[in-house]
Design an enzyme around this catalytic site. Structure first.
Site, PDB file in Angstrom:
ATOM      1  CG  LEU A 152      60.242   1.888  32.461  1.00  0.00           C
ATOM      2  CD1 LEU A 152      60.110   3.270  31.826  1.00  0.00           C
ATOM      3  CD2 LEU A 152      61.133   1.966  33.696  1.00  0.00           C
ATOM      4  CE1 TYR A 153      50.673  -0.797  33.326  1.00  0.00           C
ATOM      5  CE2 TYR A 153      51.008  -3.097  32.698  1.00  0.00           C
ATOM      6  CZ  TYR A 153      50.184  -2.078  33.151  1.00  0.00           C
ATOM      7  OH  TYR A 153      48.865  -2.357  33.430  1.00  0.00           O
TER       8      TYR A 153
END
Length: 248
Positions: A152-153
């Site tokens: 996600l990051y």
């Protein structure tokens, strides 16, 4: 020299705080933002003690009205906006993609991507009207590569790079430059929260040719350079500050 006005989002700790301090030491007027009012007011007072003007304006960048108030509040106080450092970000929690949910997605993307969109939108409107300005977004080495357990990051920082390049092209003839700084692993509380602490950080250091974590001041110095006249022909670039990590 005329007053130089800078906004720094996510300014209450880590790279954001170091960046705000670096500008204040150079005599800039600095507006710092975040979501912890007591800390924000204390930081503004600290920056004023360095000799410049400083203000704290509360802003959650994922809320467009907050961003609008931050940007136009700065202009109301200081009359212009010379530079913006879009540092507010959230790492989320480490975990494989098979464990992620809509809620964990939102916690990362609402700040890192939605928030950046709102910041760019309103900063650029002001800068276009005044005919000048420089914006630096905070990306990451993960903006150009993948990482197991940080999907996600990683995806959010790819979006930061895309926004940076696209915005730079949109305003290249308007007297405005847009760049990003992409740090490698930097010694901050946010890094510790994401990795779990010292043992995991040692593994990160093993992947840095210079053999250490970065320091927040080393990132702040590059941010400040990119907003300066010395960088007047640099736009649309993702500048790595990572101890050689991306040379591997």
């Amino acid at each position: 020299m005329s007053e130089y006005v800078v906004v720094v989002t996510g300014a209450l700790a880590g790279i954001g705080r170091a960046t705000a301090t670096a500008f204040a030491r150079d005599g800039a007027s600095v507006v710092v933002s975040g979501r912890r009012d007591e800390e924000g007011e204390a930081l503004a007072a600290e920056l004023q003690g360095l000799g410049g003007r400083a203000e704290y304006i509360r802003a959650d960048v994922s809320i467009e009205d907050d961003v609008r108030s931050l940007v136009y509040g700065t202009v109301k106080i200081f009359g212009k906006l010379d530079a913006a450092v879009n540092n507010a970000g959230y790492t989320g929690s480490a975990g494989l993609l098979t464990t992620q949910t809509g809620e964990t997605y939102d916690t990362v993307f609402n700040t890192n991507v939605r928030g950046l969109l709102f910041c760019l939108k309103h900063e650029l409107r002001v800068m276009i009207d005044q005919g000048h300005g420089s914006i630096v977004n905070l990306s990451s080495t993960f903006g150009e590569r993948g990482s197991r357990g940080a999907g996600l990051y990683v995806a959010s920082k790819h979006a930061v790079n895309g926004f940076t390049r696209s915005a730079a092209l949109e305003v290249a003839t308007e007297g405005i430059r847009v760049n990003a700084v992409a740090p490698g692993p930097v010694a901050t509380g946010g890094l510790d929260n994401f990795t779990g602490g010292e043992q995991a950080n040692r593994a990160l250091v093993a992947g840095v040719p210079m053999g250490r974590l970065g320091h927040v001041d080393e990132i702040a110095d590059v941010v400040k350079f990119l907003t300066s006249e010395q960088a007047r022909f640099i736009t649309g670039q993702i500048v790595g500050v990572n101890g050689g990590k991306t040379a591997l």
